[in-house]
Design a protein around this motif. Structure first.
Motif, PDB file in Angstrom:
ATOM      1  N   HIS A 172       4.724   0.352  -1.853  1.00 38.88           N
ATOM      2  CA  HIS A 172       3.676  -0.658  -1.999  1.00 38.88           C
ATOM      3  C   HIS A 172       3.660  -1.609  -0.798  1.00 38.88           C
ATOM      4  O   HIS A 172       2.589  -1.906  -0.243  1.00 38.88           O
ATOM      5  CB  HIS A 172       3.885  -1.457  -3.288  1.00 38.88           C
ATOM      6  CG  HIS A 172       2.958  -2.629  -3.419  1.00 38.88           C
ATOM      7  ND1 HIS A 172       1.631  -2.493  -3.754  1.00 38.88           N
ATOM      8  CD2 HIS A 172       3.170  -3.964  -3.239  1.00 38.88           C
ATOM      9  CE1 HIS A 172       1.055  -3.681  -3.778  1.00 38.88           C
ATOM     10  NE2 HIS A 172       1.964  -4.595  -3.478  1.00 38.88           N
ATOM     11  N   ARG A 173       4.812  -2.086  -0.386  1.00 35.04           N
ATOM     12  CA  ARG A 173       4.872  -3.041   0.719  1.00 35.04           C
ATOM     13  C   ARG A 173       4.466  -2.396   2.036  1.00 35.04           C
ATOM     14  O   ARG A 173       3.800  -3.016   2.867  1.00 35.04           O
ATOM     15  CB  ARG A 173       6.271  -3.648   0.810  1.00 35.04           C
ATOM     16  CG  ARG A 173       6.606  -4.517  -0.395  1.00 35.04           C
ATOM     17  CD  ARG A 173       7.802  -5.403  -0.140  1.00 35.04           C
ATOM     18  NE  ARG A 173       9.043  -4.659  -0.062  1.00 35.04           N
ATOM     19  CZ  ARG A 173       9.753  -4.269  -1.112  1.00 35.04           C
ATOM     20  NH1 ARG A 173       9.314  -4.530  -2.332  1.00 35.04           N
ATOM     21  NH2 ARG A 173      10.889  -3.616  -0.964  1.00 35.04           N
ATOM     22  N   LEU A 174       4.854  -1.133   2.234  1.00 33.17           N
ATOM     23  CA  LEU A 174       4.490  -0.435   3.467  1.00 33.17           C
ATOM     24  C   LEU A 174       2.983  -0.296   3.595  1.00 33.17           C
ATOM     25  O   LEU A 174       2.401  -0.634   4.632  1.00 33.17           O
ATOM     26  CB  LEU A 174       5.147   0.949   3.494  1.00 33.17           C
ATOM     27  CG  LEU A 174       4.746   1.855   4.681  1.00 33.17           C
ATOM     28  CD1 LEU A 174       5.195   1.237   5.997  1.00 33.17           C
ATOM     29  CD2 LEU A 174       5.338   3.251   4.514  1.00 33.17           C
ATOM     30  N   TRP A 175       2.333   0.180   2.536  1.00 34.12           N
ATOM     31  CA  TRP A 175       0.895   0.425   2.630  1.00 34.12           C
ATOM     32  C   TRP A 175       0.087  -0.865   2.596  1.00 34.12           C
ATOM     33  O   TRP A 175      -1.028  -0.911   3.120  1.00 34.12           O
ATOM     34  CB  TRP A 175       0.475   1.394   1.526  1.00 34.12           C
ATOM     35  CG  TRP A 175       0.920   2.783   1.846  1.00 34.12           C
ATOM     36  CD1 TRP A 175       2.057   3.413   1.429  1.00 34.12           C
ATOM     37  CD2 TRP A 175       0.274   3.698   2.738  1.00 34.12           C
ATOM     38  NE1 TRP A 175       2.149   4.663   1.984  1.00 34.12           N
ATOM     39  CE2 TRP A 175       1.064   4.873   2.790  1.00 34.12           C
ATOM     40  CE3 TRP A 175      -0.903   3.649   3.488  1.00 34.12           C
ATOM     41  CZ2 TRP A 175       0.712   5.976   3.562  1.00 34.12           C
ATOM     42  CZ3 TRP A 175      -1.253   4.751   4.253  1.00 34.12           C
ATOM     43  CH2 TRP A 175      -0.449   5.897   4.289  1.00 34.12           C
ATOM     44  N   THR A 176       0.638  -1.913   2.032  1.00 31.85           N
ATOM     45  CA  THR A 176      -0.021  -3.214   2.095  1.00 31.85           C
ATOM     46  C   THR A 176      -0.013  -3.738   3.526  1.00 31.85           C
ATOM     47  O   THR A 176      -0.988  -4.344   3.994  1.00 31.85           O
ATOM     48  CB  THR A 176       0.677  -4.218   1.162  1.00 31.85           C
ATOM     49  OG1 THR A 176       0.604  -3.734  -0.182  1.00 31.85           O
ATOM     50  CG2 THR A 176       0.005  -5.583   1.219  1.00 31.85           C
ATOM     51  N   PHE A 177       1.066  -3.505   4.242  1.00 34.47           N
ATOM     52  CA  PHE A 177       1.184  -3.937   5.638  1.00 34.47           C
ATOM     53  C   PHE A 177       0.245  -3.136   6.541  1.00 34.47           C
ATOM     54  O   PHE A 177      -0.317  -3.655   7.498  1.00 34.47           O
ATOM     55  CB  PHE A 177       2.634  -3.762   6.092  1.00 34.47           C
ATOM     56  CG  PHE A 177       2.998  -4.501   7.362  1.00 34.47           C
ATOM     57  CD1 PHE A 177       2.160  -5.439   7.945  1.00 34.47           C
ATOM     58  CD2 PHE A 177       4.224  -4.248   7.977  1.00 34.47           C
ATOM     59  CE1 PHE A 177       2.528  -6.117   9.109  1.00 34.47           C
ATOM     60  CE2 PHE A 177       4.601  -4.918   9.136  1.00 34.47           C
ATOM     61  CZ  PHE A 177       3.738  -5.845   9.710  1.00 34.47           C
TER      62      PHE A 177
END
Length: 389
Positions: free
Chosen positions: A66-71
């Motif tokens: 989730h954090r990777l694709w949000t970035f």
């Protein structure tokens, strides 16, 4: 029209050597493992997942994904990974550790929840905390804004330092203001023009304007959290009093950032970087526009949190899982083989679908900004750096 220099810059998406592409693939193997993609564990690259997870407070695969694709936002996913690889001189282990650490920092700072999802929409609240009032005051002051683009089609972010008084707001509210501006700039830049031009306008600068905390914070975030986002930094009209301060600041600078700094003192100096039609009249250019803050209006974020968000997110999940699977196939393909070429093309097509999907999701996860209100950022991500008239 994309700048030719930008499309051919070494180490970027369209100009990778065989060795650099191999490094990019290796980085993706580590990222896929952190995302919990089981097949990636079978690849020959040594598994360092546990070492990388030491940089994370939430060590779950779903949380990391989730954090990777949000970035990543709306750009080709490789663009983000390449930023960190270039920043660490193609040392894959150091680059992945740096990216993982940046993702954890974003999570712990609640960047999406407290910065991106709120922004200056806090001005619509019936009551605001002191820090929220001071955050809004930064936008109202006109001390910093984006206007036009430079000769390499990079957005120009102008900071009028004489309008800053460090005594008028807390360090926390200034950090929030800095991060909100960086995140807003990120929505405006995309491959092949992946960086920004910063102008620190020191016209009328005095010692009362100096804010060492903000300078240190800027240096830290651009070096460790947002690497390779700065294209050029112009320090304009530095007065005599600044040079003593400069001697103190210089040792803080990462060599890569230091190499991007140029000192300007005239219209001719600025014209080397910015065309006259994109340069404001106050700098000797032809653009008569002046900043006039347009605040939030009731209902502009009505789309955030609606049920439609779930469908758009579900579509995005399907696309990103497909991208992960394609990345595995790309890694396995023999370099320069027809299969490898095909996988690169398929990944690029899927990255475009992810970009389009993001802009359908955008109104649910990002509060509208001044630049949305005046038309600089369009509903589907179109950008016109001079739309505000």
């Amino acid at each position: 029209m994309p700048d030719e220099a930008a499309t051919t810059s070494p180490g970027h998406l369209d100009s990778l050597t065989v060795e650099e592409e191999g490094k990019l693939q290796e980085a993706w193997i580590h990222l896929l493992r952190l995302c919990g993609v089981e097949e990636s564990a079978k690849l020959e690259t040594p598994n360092q997942t546990q070492e990388f997870r030491e940089h994370l407070s939430d060590k779950s695969a779903d949380g990391f994904r989730h954090r990777l694709w949000t970035f990543i936002l709306a750009d080709h996913p490789d663009v983000l990974v390449l930023r960190f690889l270039r920043a660490r001189k193609w040392d894959v282990e150091k680059a992945v550790a740096m990216l993982v650490s940046a993702l954890n920092w974003r999570h712990e700072r609640r960047l999406e929840d407290d910065i991106v999802n709120k922004g200056d929409s806090i001005g619509l609240a019936e009551t605001q905390s002191d820090d929220e009032k001071r955050f809004l005051a930064q936008y109202q002051s006109g001390k910093a804004y984006i206007r036009g683009s430079d000769k390499e089609q990079r957005p120009v972010f102008i900071i009028k330092v004489r309008l800053h008084d460090p005594k008028l707001q807390s360090p926390e509210s200034m950090e929030a203001f800095v991060l909100h501006n960086i995140e807003t700039i990120r929505t405006m830049i995309r491959h092949p023009n992946e960086k920004a031009c910063l102008i620190f306008d020191l016209t009328g600068f005095g010692l009362k304007n100096m804010d060492f905390h903000v300078v240190k914070f800027l240096v830290q975030v651009f070096e460790a959290r947002y690497p390779e986002y700065l294209g050029v930094v112009l320090i304009h009209n530095a007065p005599f009093v600044f040079w003593g301060i400069w001697k103190m600041i210089q040792p803080w600078l990462d060599p890569v950032i230091a190499s991007k700094i140029n000192f300007t003192s005239s219209n001719g100096d600025l014209a080397r970087f910015i065309a006259q039609e994109n340069l404001q009249k106050c700098y000797g250019g032809k653009d008569s526009w002046e900043y006039n803050y347009v605040g939030p209006v009731k209902g502009e974020n009505a789309g955030m949190g609606l049920e439609k968000k779930q469908q758009v997110e579900a579509d995005r999940t399907v696309l990103l899982r497909q991208f992960e699977q394609l990345s595995l196939e790309w890694v396995r393909a023999k370099p320069d083989s027809p299969d490898a070429v095909q996988k690169v093309a398929e990944r690029r097509e899927l990255a475009e679908q992810l970009r389009e999907n993001y802009w359908h999701l955008d109104s649910f996860v990002r509060a509208r900004t001044y630049y949305d209100r005046v038309g600089v950022i369009g509903r589907l991500g179109e950008v016109d750096y001079k739309a505000a008239t």
